[in-house]
Design a protein around this motif. Structure first.
Motif, PDB file in Angstrom:
ATOM      1  N   ALA A  67       0.956  -1.290  -0.210  1.00 22.96           N
ATOM      2  CA  ALA A  67      -0.124   0.142  -0.010  1.00 22.96           C
ATOM      3  C   ALA A  67       0.781   1.412   0.200  1.00 22.96           C
ATOM      4  CB  ALA A  67      -1.097  -0.198   1.193  1.00 22.96           C
ATOM      5  N   TYR A  68       1.795   1.312   0.459  1.00 27.82           N
ATOM      6  CA  TYR A  68       3.128   2.244   0.730  1.00 27.82           C
ATOM      7  C   TYR A  68       3.511   2.322  -0.385  1.00 27.82           C
ATOM      8  CZ  TYR A  68       5.919   5.631   2.574  1.00 27.82           C
ATOM      9  OH  TYR A  68       7.348   6.666   2.483  1.00 27.82           O
ATOM     10  N   ALA A  69       4.197   1.749  -1.569  1.00 27.33           N
ATOM     11  CA  ALA A  69       4.656   1.154  -2.233  1.00 27.33           C
ATOM     12  C   ALA A  69       3.997   2.079  -3.601  1.00 27.33           C
ATOM     13  CB  ALA A  69       5.475   0.232  -2.470  1.00 27.33           C
ATOM     14  N   ALA A  70       2.639   2.083  -3.595  1.00 25.31           N
ATOM     15  CA  ALA A  70       1.300   2.280  -4.348  1.00 25.31           C
ATOM     16  C   ALA A  70       1.807   3.984  -4.403  1.00 25.31           C
ATOM     17  CB  ALA A  70       0.973   1.735  -4.334  1.00 25.31           C
ATOM     18  N   THR A  71       1.668   3.970  -2.537  1.00 26.20           N
ATOM     19  CA  THR A  71       0.718   5.427  -2.968  1.00 26.20           C
ATOM     20  C   THR A  71       2.656   6.529  -2.866  1.00 26.20           C
ATOM     21  OG1 THR A  71      -0.352   4.713  -1.035  1.00 26.20           O
ATOM     22  CG2 THR A  71       0.466   6.854  -0.938  1.00 26.20           C
ATOM     23  N   LEU A  72       3.885   5.594  -2.774  1.00 25.36           N
ATOM     24  CA  LEU A  72       4.224   6.608  -3.389  1.00 25.36           C
ATOM     25  C   LEU A  72       5.136   6.454  -4.665  1.00 25.36           C
ATOM     26  CD1 LEU A  72       7.773   4.747  -0.745  1.00 25.36           C
ATOM     27  CD2 LEU A  72       6.924   7.076  -1.596  1.00 25.36           C
ATOM     28  N   GLU A  73       4.710   5.746  -5.158  1.00 29.20           N
ATOM     29  CA  GLU A  73       4.811   5.662  -7.264  1.00 29.20           C
ATOM     30  C   GLU A  73       4.020   6.593  -7.096  1.00 29.20           C
ATOM     31  OE1 GLU A  73       4.479   2.532 -10.545  1.00 29.20           O
ATOM     32  OE2 GLU A  73       2.486   2.750  -9.215  1.00 29.20           O
ATOM     33  N   ALA A  74       2.696   6.443  -6.837  1.00 29.68           N
ATOM     34  CA  ALA A  74       1.116   7.651  -7.167  1.00 29.68           C
ATOM     35  C   ALA A  74       2.180   8.824  -6.669  1.00 29.68           C
ATOM     36  CB  ALA A  74       0.160   7.814  -6.273  1.00 29.68           C
ATOM     37  N   ALA A  75       2.505   9.099  -5.975  1.00 28.95           N
ATOM     38  CA  ALA A  75       3.255  10.588  -5.672  1.00 28.95           C
ATOM     39  C   ALA A  75       3.429  11.149  -6.507  1.00 28.95           C
ATOM     40  CB  ALA A  75       3.869  10.920  -4.162  1.00 28.95           C
ATOM     41  N   GLU A  76       5.576   9.552  -6.773  1.00 32.92           N
ATOM     42  CA  GLU A  76       6.556  10.152  -7.864  1.00 32.92           C
ATOM     43  C   GLU A  76       6.008  10.971  -9.144  1.00 32.92           C
ATOM     44  OE1 GLU A  76      10.041  10.965  -9.364  1.00 32.92           O
ATOM     45  OE2 GLU A  76       9.240  11.458  -7.131  1.00 32.92           O
ATOM     46  N   LEU A  77       4.666   9.873  -9.923  1.00 31.93           N
ATOM     47  CA  LEU A  77       4.533   9.871 -10.502  1.00 31.93           C
ATOM     48  C   LEU A  77       3.926  10.911 -11.123  1.00 31.93           C
ATOM     49  CD1 LEU A  77       3.951   6.587 -11.635  1.00 31.93           C
ATOM     50  CD2 LEU A  77       5.878   7.488 -12.468  1.00 31.93           C
ATOM     51  N   HIS A  78       2.528  11.849 -10.408  1.00 33.53           N
ATOM     52  CA  HIS A  78       2.283  12.816  -9.904  1.00 33.53           C
ATOM     53  C   HIS A  78       3.081  14.079  -9.589  1.00 33.53           C
ATOM     54  CE1 HIS A  78      -0.817  15.658  -8.734  1.00 33.53           C
ATOM     55  NE2 HIS A  78       0.076  16.312  -8.246  1.00 33.53           N
ATOM     56  N   ARG A  79       5.274  13.668  -9.067  1.00 38.03           N
ATOM     57  CA  ARG A  79       5.691  15.009  -9.511  1.00 38.03           C
ATOM     58  C   ARG A  79       6.156  15.322  -9.876  1.00 38.03           C
ATOM     59  NH1 ARG A  79      10.227  15.320  -9.508  1.00 38.03           N
ATOM     60  NH2 ARG A  79      11.352  13.406  -9.819  1.00 38.03           N
ATOM     61  N   ARG A  80       6.342  14.038 -11.652  1.00 32.82           N
ATOM     62  CA  ARG A  80       6.879  13.978 -12.318  1.00 32.82           C
ATOM     63  C   ARG A  80       5.810  14.823 -13.718  1.00 32.82           C
ATOM     64  NH1 ARG A  80       9.914   7.800 -12.890  1.00 32.82           N
ATOM     65  NH2 ARG A  80      11.244   8.091 -11.523  1.00 32.82           N
ATOM     66  N   THR A  81       4.960  14.369 -13.875  1.00 32.89           N
ATOM     67  CA  THR A  81       3.679  14.762 -14.471  1.00 32.89           C
ATOM     68  C   THR A  81       4.078  16.515 -13.930  1.00 32.89           C
ATOM     69  OG1 THR A  81       2.401  13.300 -14.439  1.00 32.89           O
ATOM     70  CG2 THR A  81       1.542  15.162 -15.876  1.00 32.89           C
TER      71      THR A  81
END
Length: 169
Positions: A67-81
């Protein structure tokens, strides 16, 4: 924002699983943030996780490291976008010609690949000329061929053309 599909990019696990101790020389803040997210995911020792916000993610226990890994991934992909959108906005303000070249590059490459197919197609004018030629061509002269049966003469019921006869009209 468009909703992401299952084919959306995923973060690559850095594979180190240890805290980020040294920042690479000349690294930007975004690159350091990406490294940190990848290291945190590697430290969780998970190889796969459901997409953030998906039904699979919602079924995970709050203490599940996926759950934390998915949250980190979403945050990082949002930051990149967001960073890419900011870069394009700055480029549009400071160098509109370069901005236009960049945002149309994929369309231009596609058009270049399709150029041969488009060039092979007949234009409307070429189609009209071909149709006019077909409508205005001289009538076909009937000729009988040796060994073949007689040919019925169009518009003249009961008359046939046989080999050796001339077509007299």
């Amino acid at each position: 924002m468009n909703s992401r599909t299952d084919a959306a990019p995923r973060l690559a696990s850095a594979g180190r699983g240890r805290p980020l101790q040294a920042v690479p020389e000349n690294a930007t803040a975004g690159e350091v943030t990406a490294l940190r997210a990848e290291n945190q995911i590697a430290a969780l020792r998970v190889d796969s996780w459901p997409r953030y916000g998906s039904p699979g993610w919602l079924r995970l226990a709050p203490s599940d490291p996926r759950a934390y890994a998915a949250t980190l991934e979403a945050a990082e992909l949002h930051r990149r976008t967001e960073a890419e959108q900011q870069r394009l906005d700055d480029l549009m303000d400071n160098d509109p010609a370069e901005w236009w070249r960049e945002i149309t590059a994929d369309a231009n490459a596609y058009a270049a690949r399709q150029g041969h197919a488009i060039a092979a197609r007949r234009t409307a004018e070429e189609v009209r000329v071909a149709q006019a030629r077909e409508q205005n061509r001289p009538p076909h002269e009937l000729r009988a061929t040796p060994g073949w049966p007689p040919i019925a003469i169009p518009g003249q019921p009961g008359r046939y053309l046989t080999f050796g006869q001339e077509n007299r009209e």
